[in-house]
Structure formats: structure tokens, C-alpha cells
Design a protein around this motif. Structure first.
Motif, PDB file in Angstrom:
ATOM      1  N   ARG A 124      31.176 -18.208  37.447  1.00  0.00           N
ATOM      2  CA  ARG A 124      32.262 -17.392  37.983  1.00  0.00           C
ATOM      3  C   ARG A 124      31.737 -16.217  38.794  1.00  0.00           C
ATOM      4  NH1 ARG A 124      35.211 -13.031  36.869  1.00  0.00           N
ATOM      5  NH2 ARG A 124      33.998 -12.328  35.100  1.00  0.00           N
ATOM      6  N   LEU A 125      30.680 -15.564  38.283  1.00  0.00           N
ATOM      7  CA  LEU A 125      30.144 -14.388  38.971  1.00  0.00           C
ATOM      8  C   LEU A 125      29.304 -14.759  40.191  1.00  0.00           C
ATOM      9  CD1 LEU A 125      29.203 -12.269  35.849  1.00  0.00           C
ATOM     10  CD2 LEU A 125      30.997 -11.757  37.523  1.00  0.00           C
ATOM     11  N   LEU A 126      28.460 -15.775  40.057  1.00  0.00           N
ATOM     12  CA  LEU A 126      27.575 -16.123  41.172  1.00  0.00           C
ATOM     13  C   LEU A 126      28.292 -16.853  42.307  1.00  0.00           C
ATOM     14  CD1 LEU A 126      24.311 -17.156  39.311  1.00  0.00           C
ATOM     15  CD2 LEU A 126      24.851 -14.989  40.436  1.00  0.00           C
ATOM     16  N   LEU A 127      29.363 -17.566  41.996  1.00  0.00           N
ATOM     17  CA  LEU A 127      30.109 -18.262  43.036  1.00  0.00           C
ATOM     18  C   LEU A 127      31.326 -17.458  43.501  1.00  0.00           C
ATOM     19  CD1 LEU A 127      29.870 -21.928  41.719  1.00  0.00           C
ATOM     20  CD2 LEU A 127      28.420 -20.748  43.395  1.00  0.00           C
ATOM     21  N   VAL A 128      31.366 -16.185  43.159  1.00  0.00           N
ATOM     22  CA  VAL A 128      32.328 -15.193  43.632  1.00  0.00           C
ATOM     23  C   VAL A 128      33.775 -15.648  43.452  1.00  0.00           C
ATOM     24  CG1 VAL A 128      32.805 -13.532  45.470  1.00  0.00           C
ATOM     25  CG2 VAL A 128      30.591 -14.654  45.400  1.00  0.00           C
ATOM     26  N   GLU A 129      34.101 -16.003  42.195  1.00  0.00           N
ATOM     27  CA  GLU A 129      35.500 -16.315  41.886  1.00  0.00           C
ATOM     28  C   GLU A 129      36.347 -15.062  42.020  1.00  0.00           C
ATOM     29  OE1 GLU A 129      37.926 -17.464  37.908  1.00  0.00           O
ATOM     30  OE2 GLU A 129      36.230 -18.768  38.384  1.00  0.00           O
ATOM     31  N   ASP A 130      35.803 -13.929  41.560  1.00  0.00           N
ATOM     32  CA  ASP A 130      36.470 -12.632  41.690  1.00  0.00           C
ATOM     33  C   ASP A 130      35.496 -11.701  42.407  1.00  0.00           C
ATOM     34  OD1 ASP A 130      37.874 -10.278  41.474  1.00  0.00           O
ATOM     35  OD2 ASP A 130      37.883 -10.227  39.287  1.00  0.00           O
ATOM     36  N   ALA A 138      26.413  -7.287  41.290  1.00  0.00           N
ATOM     37  CA  ALA A 138      25.414  -6.976  42.312  1.00  0.00           C
ATOM     38  C   ALA A 138      24.942  -5.525  42.184  1.00  0.00           C
ATOM     39  CB  ALA A 138      25.980  -7.243  43.701  1.00  0.00           C
ATOM     40  N   ALA A 139      25.865  -4.610  41.938  1.00  0.00           N
ATOM     41  CA  ALA A 139      25.498  -3.200  41.787  1.00  0.00           C
ATOM     42  C   ALA A 139      24.626  -2.982  40.557  1.00  0.00           C
ATOM     43  CB  ALA A 139      26.757  -2.341  41.707  1.00  0.00           C
ATOM     44  N   VAL A 140      24.996  -3.617  39.448  1.00  0.00           N
ATOM     45  CA  VAL A 140      24.200  -3.482  38.221  1.00  0.00           C
ATOM     46  C   VAL A 140      22.808  -4.068  38.429  1.00  0.00           C
ATOM     47  CG1 VAL A 140      24.009  -4.269  35.829  1.00  0.00           C
ATOM     48  CG2 VAL A 140      26.167  -3.354  36.668  1.00  0.00           C
TER      49      VAL A 140
END
Length: 181
Positions: A124-130, A138-140
Motif C-alpha cells: 500500500r505504501l510503496l505503490l502509493v495507494e494513499d 518518504a519523509a521518515v
């Protein structure tokens, strides 16, 4: 997908482990807390300077030295006093340490549940669902590159160990001191 732990034997043992850790960190039993803090700090510092294989070997060697010395001491005492107490570690030798198939199945199920949750979140995070959540990640990660440039992982673990064991003790002493004033 549900990520919560079901109320069963494993989660109750996890709660017991958590309570024990909290008691150690809050110095409810100072001797046990001092031993846990010293041992954890010693292992972390040793791992920062030596290889993992060396640290494990030294720990097992120290354990063997202590148990062999105790066994020989008890044997000598038994010979001098002409008693027949038996092996000093017999209760530990008789203890059943096998893992039941039910416990293994339950642990595997928990691992599977956590792994599935982790893979769904990663996708979900790497494929930019949100977009917002992915930008937060990315900021963290960008901040972590700076932390990683200054500290290595073991340095952070050593720092966390010291903070976890000293902060509650300092807080408690300052709180008592504030109540007395």
C-alpha cells in the motif's frame, strides 16, 4: 485484515512477558533490574565491538563456567557431608521443554497474520495507494538516512537500553524529591 491478537494462551504469555519487562524497567525489584540492565548493556556493547558469534560464544562459555563450578562445588559438599542430594540441576533437567504442536501451530498462525499485514501495508505504501501516507513514509525514511549517517543500529539500541532503564528511575526519584519539598 485484522491485526489484533486473539485472547488466548499466547497473548496471555505475551502480557506476562510485557508485565515482567515493565517491572524490570520500573525497578520494582532492584536486584533483578540491575542484573537485566547490566546484562543487556554488556551484550549490546560487546556486540558493538565483537562479532555476534564471539558474543554468543563468550556468553555460553561464561554460563558453562558458572554451572560447571556450581556442579563441582555441590559434588564436593556432598562428598564431604556424605549426603546423597543428587544432581543440583535435576529439577531443570526433568522439566519438559518440548514445544507442543498446538503452540507451534498458534505461533505460525500469528506469524502468518503479522506477515500478511506487513506485506499489505508495504504494498500500500510503496505503490502509493494513499499519497499522503506514502509521502509520510518518504519523509521518515529521509530523516532515517540522517540518523543512520550519525549512528549505527547498535548505538541506537545501547542508547535506548540506557534510556529505558534510567528514565523511570530518575523520574521516580525526582517525583519523590518534589513531594518532600
Amino acid at each position: 485484515m485484522e491485526h489484533s491478537l486473539s485472547p488466548n494462551h499466547s497473548s496471555s504469555s505475551f502480557k506476562d512477558l510485557f508485565q515482567t519487562a515493565v517491572q524490570l524497567i520500573h525497578w520494582r525489584e532492584p536486584k533483578k533490574s540491575a542484573a537485566a540492565f547490566s546484562l543487556s548493556l554488556m551484550v549490546l556493547v560487546a556486540m558493538a565491538t565483537l562479532s555476534v558469534i564471539s558474543v554468543v560464544s563468550y556468553l555460553l562459555l561464561a554460563c558453562l563456567c558458572i554451572t560447571i563450578t556450581f556442579r563441582v562445588y555441590k559434588s564436593v559438599i556432598q562428598a564431604v557431608q556424605k549426603s546423597d542430594e543428587g544432581h543440583p540441576f535435576q529439577s531443570q533437567l526433568d522439566r519438559d521443554m518440548s514445544v507442543s504442536s498446538e503452540s507451534a501451530r498458534h505461533l505460525a498462525e500469528q506469524c502468518r497474520t503479522h506477515l500478511n499485514w506487513f506485506s499489505v501495508q508495504t504494498r500500500r505504501l510503496l505503490l502509493v495507494e494513499d499519497l499522503v501516507d506514502s509521502l509520510k513514509l518518504a519523509a521518515v525514511m529521509w530523516l532515517m538516512t540522517y540518523i543512520g549517517a550519525v549512528f549505527n543500529g547498535l548505538t541506537i539500541l545501547i542508547f535506548a537500553d540506557v534510556v529505558f532503564f534510567t528514565t523511570p528511575l530518575i523520574y521516580w526519584k525526582k517525583k519523590v524529591q518534589g513531594l518532600l519539598n
